[in-house]
Design a protein around this motif. Structure first.
Motif, short mmCIF file in Angstrom:
data_model
loop_
_atom_site.label_atom_id
_atom_site.label_comp_id
_atom_site.label_asym_id
_atom_site.label_seq_id
_atom_site.Cartn_x
_atom_site.Cartn_y
_atom_site.Cartn_z
N GLU A 1 -8.28 -10.95 -34.86
CA GLU A 1 -9.38 -10.39 -35.67
C GLU A 1 -10.42 -11.35 -36.32
O GLU A 1 -10.09 -12.53 -36.34
CB GLU A 1 -8.52 -9.87 -36.75
N GLY A 2 -11.70 -10.73 -36.49
CA GLY A 2 -12.49 -11.55 -36.99
C GLY A 2 -13.99 -10.83 -37.30
O GLY A 2 -13.83 -9.57 -36.79
N ARG A 3 -14.91 -11.60 -37.56
CA ARG A 3 -16.07 -10.93 -37.78
C ARG A 3 -17.22 -11.30 -36.78
O ARG A 3 -16.96 -12.60 -36.14
CB ARG A 3 -16.81 -11.34 -39.15
N THR A 4 -17.88 -10.70 -36.10
CA THR A 4 -18.92 -10.94 -34.92
C THR A 4 -20.00 -11.76 -35.23
O THR A 4 -20.39 -11.71 -36.18
CB THR A 4 -19.23 -9.63 -34.33
N TRP A 5 -20.38 -12.54 -34.30
CA TRP A 5 -21.75 -13.27 -34.23
C TRP A 5 -22.10 -13.32 -32.93
O TRP A 5 -21.07 -13.64 -32.14
CB TRP A 5 -21.56 -14.62 -34.96
N VAL B 1 -13.87 -6.99 -36.22
CA VAL B 1 -13.43 -6.61 -34.80
C VAL B 1 -11.95 -7.03 -34.55
O VAL B 1 -11.71 -8.08 -35.16
CB VAL B 1 -14.39 -7.06 -33.85
N ARG B 2 -11.31 -6.08 -34.02
CA ARG B 2 -9.93 -6.33 -33.68
C ARG B 2 -9.66 -6.32 -32.20
O ARG B 2 -10.07 -5.34 -31.58
CB ARG B 2 -8.80 -5.73 -34.36
N ILE C 1 -9.75 -2.81 -28.17
CA ILE C 1 -10.73 -3.30 -28.98
C ILE C 1 -11.08 -2.12 -29.87
O ILE C 1 -11.72 -1.30 -29.55
CB ILE C 1 -12.17 -3.72 -28.11
N SER C 2 -11.05 -2.68 -31.32
CA SER C 2 -11.22 -1.73 -32.41
C SER C 2 -12.34 -2.44 -33.16
O SER C 2 -12.36 -3.60 -33.36
CB SER C 2 -10.05 -1.38 -33.27
N VAL C 3 -13.19 -1.73 -33.72
CA VAL C 3 -14.38 -2.33 -34.45
C VAL C 3 -14.47 -1.54 -35.77
O VAL C 3 -14.18 -0.17 -36.00
CB VAL C 3 -15.95 -2.24 -33.92
N ARG C 4 -14.78 -2.24 -36.97
CA ARG C 4 -14.83 -1.35 -38.28
C ARG C 4 -16.46 -1.06 -38.78
O ARG C 4 -17.04 -2.04 -38.98
CB ARG C 4 -14.21 -2.25 -39.23
N TYR C 5 -16.72 0.09 -38.64
CA TYR C 5 -18.12 0.48 -39.00
C TYR C 5 -18.24 0.31 -40.16
O TYR C 5 -19.68 0.43 -40.84
CB TYR C 5 -18.55 1.84 -38.13
#
Length: 346
Positions: free
Chosen positions: A205-209, A333-334, A342-346
């Motif tokens: 899990e983390g934040r995208t870049w 994102v997980r 793959i899951s994303v938090r909008y």
């Protein structure tokens, strides 16, 4: 990593800015642009507000920056959508009023050359959205692709977790915008084979870049990328453009990120499906397969050298191919390599 905030979401009936910070292609292809605007109104219930440089090719970077700043400053604008990409948004971001952007965070949607602005907002602490194009996706010939339509709707209007879906069919051979009659015909599509997974069976899990790989390389040259230490733990998001960079260049660009100290800090990467056809390079089906395979090998090689324990997911529909899934940029994102989800938090 510095904390990032999710801007408030629009609601059906809201006004949204439609801007061209990269290229004023709506002026050259009005029929495609108007189709995109119509779908924005009819499919999503949003009222597009066009800004002065939206249809102007070669507009002064300061004027494009003014439009962006005014879109963020206007309290009646609930979100900002780019019409398309281009190749010189890097000249626009220095003219933005960052204090206005910080004080008025709004969801921004764009990809490709818009990586410049997504990265800029990331450094200001604002989550934005990689994906969405008024011309390319809302103006898609035939009908909206259902995966694109659902992902964009969820990203625009919801704030929870969203499971990405592998495309059952995909395409990278668009219709010719110079032919208005082509808007009635669906683009060519090909059977999907699902995502390709590499690396350990674990959950990350983390934040995208990240963003478009070619543009990231420009940003590194211009010294507009945050220090590597501040991006440790991020999930790298990369995709390549219709310029079809050769595999050796893809490797070199990632190698350079590795030498900067960036790759070692990424526990996972989402790699967009490689676009392998363009009007100037009409690769055969066999050549397309080889091109995509070579690109995957280049990414694998770079990570093997700088971050061998990373989870890599290839052929995710997040870039220059059709459909396009929206990914929160700087958002959560997980990646579950056990259940391959793959899951994303909008």
């Amino acid at each position: 990593m510095a904390s990032l905030i999710y801007p408030a979401k629009p609601q059906p009936g809201d006004r949204v800015a439609v801007v061209s910070p990269s290229a004023g292609l709506p002026g050259l292809f009005p029929q495609v642009y108007e189709l995109g605007l119509r779908r924005l109104r009819e499919e999503y219930g949003l009222e597009p507000v066009e800004y002065p440089t939206t249809r102007i090719m070669g507009a002064d970077p300061r004027d494009r920056a003014r439009d962006l700043t005014e879109a963020f400053a206007d309290p009646d604008i609930a979100a900002v959508l780019a019409t398309v990409g281009g190749d010189d948004l890097i000249t626009v971001t220095p003219h933005l009023d960052d204090e206005v952007l910080r004080a008025n965070p709004k969801p921004y949607f764009g990809y490709s050359d818009n990586t410049n602005l997504l990265n800029h907002l990331h450094r200001l602490g604002i989550v934005s959205y990689h994906g969405g194009s008024v011309l390319v996706h809302l103006g898609r010939p035939g009908v909206l692709h259902p995966l694109t339509a659902d992902s964009l709707r969820a990203a625009l209007f919801t704030a929870g977790w969203y499971d990405l879906t592998p495309a059952a069919e995909w395409g990278d051979e668009p219709r010719d915008w110079h032919d208005p009659g082509s808007l009635a015909d669906e683009p060519a599509m090909f059977p999907g084979a699902g995502w390709r997974w590499q690396g350990p069976a674990t959950v990350v899990e983390g934040r995208t870049w990240g963003g478009n790989l070619e543009v990231l390389h420009w940003l590194l040259a211009a010294d507009r990328v945050a220090p590597a230490a501040s991006l440790v733990g991020s999930i790298l998001l990369i995709e390549t453009s219709e310029e079809l960079p050769p595999a050796v260049e893809v490797y070199r660009m990632l190698r350079n990120l590795g030498e900067r100290g960036l790759l070692a800090g990424f526990p996972a990467a989402l790699v967009g499906r490689a676009k392998a056809w363009d009007f100037g390079r009409r690769l055969t089906p066999t050549e397309k397969v080889d091109y995509a395979q070579d690109q995957r090998a280049a990414v694998t090689r770079a990570f093997a050298e700088y971050q061998p324990d990373a989870v890599l997911v290839f052929d995710v529909d997040l870039g220059h191919t059709d459909p396009q899934l929206i990914i929160p940029y700087g958002g959560e994102v997980r990646i579950d390599a056990v259940s391959r989800r793959i899951s994303v938090r909008y």
